[in-house]
Motif scaffolding. Structure first.
Motif, PDB file in Angstrom:
ATOM      1  N   UNK A 159      80.786  74.308  45.093  1.00 16.64           N
ATOM      2  CA  UNK A 159      80.721  73.090  44.280  1.00 16.64           C
ATOM      3  C   UNK A 159      80.367  71.882  45.135  1.00 16.64           C
ATOM      4  N   UNK A 160      80.943  71.821  46.328  1.00 14.80           N
ATOM      5  CA  UNK A 160      80.632  70.717  47.238  1.00 14.80           C
ATOM      6  C   UNK A 160      79.160  70.758  47.639  1.00 14.80           C
ATOM      7  N   UNK A 161      78.701  71.948  48.023  1.00 17.93           N
ATOM      8  CA  UNK A 161      77.330  72.077  48.512  1.00 17.93           C
ATOM      9  C   UNK A 161      76.320  71.794  47.403  1.00 17.93           C
ATOM     10  N   UNK A 211      76.907  76.787  41.557  1.00 20.73           N
ATOM     11  CA  UNK A 211      75.706  76.040  41.191  1.00 20.73           C
ATOM     12  C   UNK A 211      75.545  75.929  39.688  1.00 20.73           C
ATOM     13  N   UNK A 212      75.902  77.002  38.960  1.00 17.45           N
ATOM     14  CA  UNK A 212      75.819  76.950  37.499  1.00 17.45           C
ATOM     15  C   UNK A 212      76.782  75.917  36.938  1.00 17.45           C
ATOM     16  N   UNK A 213      78.015  75.916  37.464  1.00 16.99           N
ATOM     17  CA  UNK A 213      79.028  75.000  36.923  1.00 16.99           C
ATOM     18  C   UNK A 213      78.661  73.545  37.178  1.00 16.99           C
ATOM     19  N   UNK A 214      77.973  73.285  38.276  1.00 23.11           N
ATOM     20  CA  UNK A 214      77.669  71.911  38.668  1.00 23.11           C
ATOM     21  C   UNK A 214      76.397  71.389  38.027  1.00 23.11           C
ATOM     22  N   UNK A 215      75.394  72.251  37.844  1.00 21.97           N
ATOM     23  CA  UNK A 215      74.059  71.792  37.489  1.00 21.97           C
ATOM     24  C   UNK A 215      73.798  71.809  35.990  1.00 21.97           C
ATOM     25  N   UNK A 216      74.282  72.838  35.289  1.00 17.41           N
ATOM     26  CA  UNK A 216      73.840  73.083  33.910  1.00 17.41           C
ATOM     27  C   UNK A 216      74.189  71.935  32.972  1.00 17.41           C
ATOM     28  N   UNK A 217      75.452  71.537  32.933  1.00 15.81           N
ATOM     29  CA  UNK A 217      75.855  70.499  31.990  1.00 15.81           C
ATOM     30  C   UNK A 217      75.150  69.161  32.236  1.00 15.81           C
ATOM     31  N   UNK A 463      75.824  64.457  39.995  1.00  8.59           N
ATOM     32  CA  UNK A 463      76.022  65.801  40.534  1.00  8.59           C
ATOM     33  C   UNK A 463      77.049  65.790  41.666  1.00  8.59           C
ATOM     34  N   UNK A 464      77.015  64.737  42.481  1.00 10.35           N
ATOM     35  CA  UNK A 464      77.985  64.626  43.565  1.00 10.35           C
ATOM     36  C   UNK A 464      79.398  64.496  43.003  1.00 10.35           C
ATOM     37  N   UNK A 465      79.550  63.670  41.967  1.00  6.98           N
ATOM     38  CA  UNK A 465      80.859  63.514  41.340  1.00  6.98           C
ATOM     39  C   UNK A 465      81.340  64.789  40.685  1.00  6.98           C
ATOM     40  N   UNK A 466      80.432  65.481  39.980  1.00  3.52           N
ATOM     41  CA  UNK A 466      80.797  66.766  39.380  1.00  3.52           C
ATOM     42  C   UNK A 466      81.157  67.783  40.452  1.00  3.52           C
ATOM     43  N   UNK A 467      80.462  67.707  41.582  1.00  2.14           N
ATOM     44  CA  UNK A 467      80.780  68.620  42.678  1.00  2.14           C
ATOM     45  C   UNK A 467      82.170  68.383  43.232  1.00  2.14           C
TER      46      UNK A 467
END
Length: 547
Positions: A159-161, A211-217, A463-467
């Protein structure tokens, strides 16, 4: 000019956005099939010491077993010990490994299983628990729980990356990385020849799936206008529910853990091909100054949505103005989330909220025992209750707002867990009802959290915040399986822990600003300008617009 004005020209909700949601449905379906896979992958079947001459039938206990296996304090035959000398009396009772030195004279001696275990294979042909020579039972049972912890630790790191890299290099490119690495590492996990190899590959798979959890929404949200974000967010969350229910079916049809792992991994292959049609976020492209690419995608959006926009309808000059306005953060950093007062407040509250959401959700989801149903029925029931949860979220976030919905769903989870502690275990129907209600509330909290959080952060740091929030959330998810081991201290302690953390998260959610009908912030300045004069006035919503 703001990006929302550009969306009005090309269509903020239409065939283009629906196609985008459909193309991004596959990752949402695959995520629960991997995240909840330990329900089947790491299931612990009935087992006992492998002894010469032992009957193969697990369904009854005959005199031979009575003579060779001691009894536990609850009256069941021991799964981990055997009599070093067979007993003439079949009703000999096992006093336990911690019997005091003042034992009764002539008490039979026991020892750990010397030749491994025999497993009941009527429900599962194989799991990682029964894999020889892994045998993750008795003294090794902690290693079984640890596989889920390592997996979610991988999700945490991923998630961080992915949060940082997708803000820097783009959503679409990093989604391709997530697909390819999930496919390769999933295949490697299914081919594992040792427990160490399995743990390593599953941990790395968790990092890839992050990557799916961070990017898709966010990739969906950044193409939507204000009025349709809620329905698209709930629709996207419904695909998660489909994955939960589909896992019950796939687990029922495939009883071997290696083939089961292959079945939930191979769909990544068509997912890679689908990226050909997935658009990059035009919001993100403009923050990076890539005006020509953003212009191309916006024209494509207008064409599919039937908007009459010519080649010069979206002038480069207008796009350059939007790009100039939004190019504030050239290289996003996690430190940017804490540099300004408003963002710092949002980030800290979201971290606590996400920890509670994940900790309670996976604590409930991974514990499918003790309800009087088999594992397939329980998984299907837990999946089915998520559908009305999605409908409830859709109605509540539109009328009550994100903040009250988030807090209310977490409070409902805590109450369901708390009441279950007061219900006697003999009340099977009551226990099942409370478990299902708690699961429904926790899923509703999860759905709201994705929508709420993606609206709180600006585009340049979304994306950074979601990460960051996903990182802390996955920390909660990784600790949830280990919290289940607290039943050795006190049987009710795991549920008490899950409920207490959910209650804390509910209180923290009330400290966040409301985002219903608010424009998505695009820069850090947008977030800070929405701040009230004092953080005590945090209830004031961010800049409102009409539907």
């Amino acid at each position: 000019m703001r990006f929302e004005e550009l969306l009005e020209q090309v269509g903020g909700f239409g065939p283009f956005q629906l196609c985008n949601v459909a193309l991004l449905a596959l990752p949402r379906v695959l995520l629960p099939m991997h995240f909840l896979l330990p329900v089947f992958l790491a299931a612990v079947p009935a087992h006992r010491c492998a002894l010469p001459g032992a009957p193969s039938n697990f369904s009854h206990q005959d005199a031979w077993l009575e003579a060779h296996l001691p009894r536990e304090p609850d009256g069941t035959l021991s799964s981990c010990l055997y009599f070093t000398h067979s007993q003439a009396l079949p009703n000999t009772t096992f006093w336990g490994a911690d019997q005091s030195p003042g034992q009764l004279e002539g008490e039979p001696s026991t020892a750990p299983c010397p030749q491994g275990w025999d497993y009941d294979r009527s429900e599962f042909s194989s799991t990682i628990v029964t894999e020889v020579p892994w045998d993750l039972v008795c003294e090794q049972k902690g290693l079984n729980k640890a596989t889920s912890t390592f997996f979610f630790a991988g999700v945490l790191v991923g998630a961080v990356a992915f949060g940082y890299l997708s803000d820097r290099f783009g959503r679409r490119r990093l989604l391709l990385v997530a697909y390819v690495s999930s496919l390769v590492l999933g295949l490697a996990s299914a081919a594992s020849v040792s427990y160490i190899m399995f743990v390593i590959t599953r941990t790395l798979t968790g990092a890839a799936l992050a990557g799916f959890t961070i990017i898709v929404m966010p990739l969906e949200m950044e193409w939507l206008d204000v009025g349709h974000r809620t329905v698209a967010g709930v629709l996207s969350g419904t695909f998660w529910t489909v994955g939960v229910m589909l896992l019950a079916l796939v687990g029922y049809l495939i009883r071997d853990w290696r083939w089961l792992l292959l079945a939930v991994t191979l769909p990544c292959a068509p997912g890679i091909l689908s990226l050909w049609w997935v658009p990059e976020s035009a919001r993100w492209l403009l923050t990076q100054g890539r005006v020509e690419e953003a212009h191309r995608y916006l024209l494509r959006c207008a064409r599919l949505n039937g908007q009459l926009v010519g080649e010069d309808g979206l002038s480069r000059e207008a796009l350059n103005k939007v790009a100039t306005r939004e190019r504030v953060v050239q290289r996003p950093s996690y430190l940017d989330l804490f540099r300004t007062p408003r963002l710092r407040h949002i980030s800290l509250c979201c971290m606590v909220m996400w920890f509670g959401v994940n900790f309670s959700y996976y604590g409930l989801s991974l514990d499918v025992s003790g309800l009087g149903l088999n594992v397939y029925q329980t998984q299907l029931l837990f999946g089915a209750v998520e559908l009305p949860s999605k409908l409830l979220v859709y109605l509540l976030v539109r009328h009550m707002g994100r903040r009250l919905t988030q807090a209310g769903m977490l409070l409902g989870t805590a109450l369901a867990l708390g009441i279950s502690l007061l219900v006697p275990s003999e009340m099977g129907t009551g226990s099942i009802a409370l478990a299902v209600i708690g699961k429904g509330f926790s899923e509703a909290a999860f759905t709201t959290a994705y929508l709420f959080t993606s609206e709180l952060y600006p585009t340049v740091l979304r994306q950074t915040g979601m990460g960051l929030t996903s990182l802390v959330g996955r920390l909660g998810g990784s600790l949830a399986p280990l919290a289940a081991l607290l039943d050795g201290v006190w049987l009710s302690l795991p549920k008490l822990t899950y409920g207490g953390i959910a209650l804390l998260a509910a209180c923290t959610a009330l400290l966040l600003p409301e985002t219903r009908q608010a424009q998505l912030p695009e820069t850090i300045q947008d977030v800070e300008r929405s701040a009230p004069s004092s953080l005590q006035e945090e209830e004031t919503p961010m800049k409102q617009v009409q539907d």
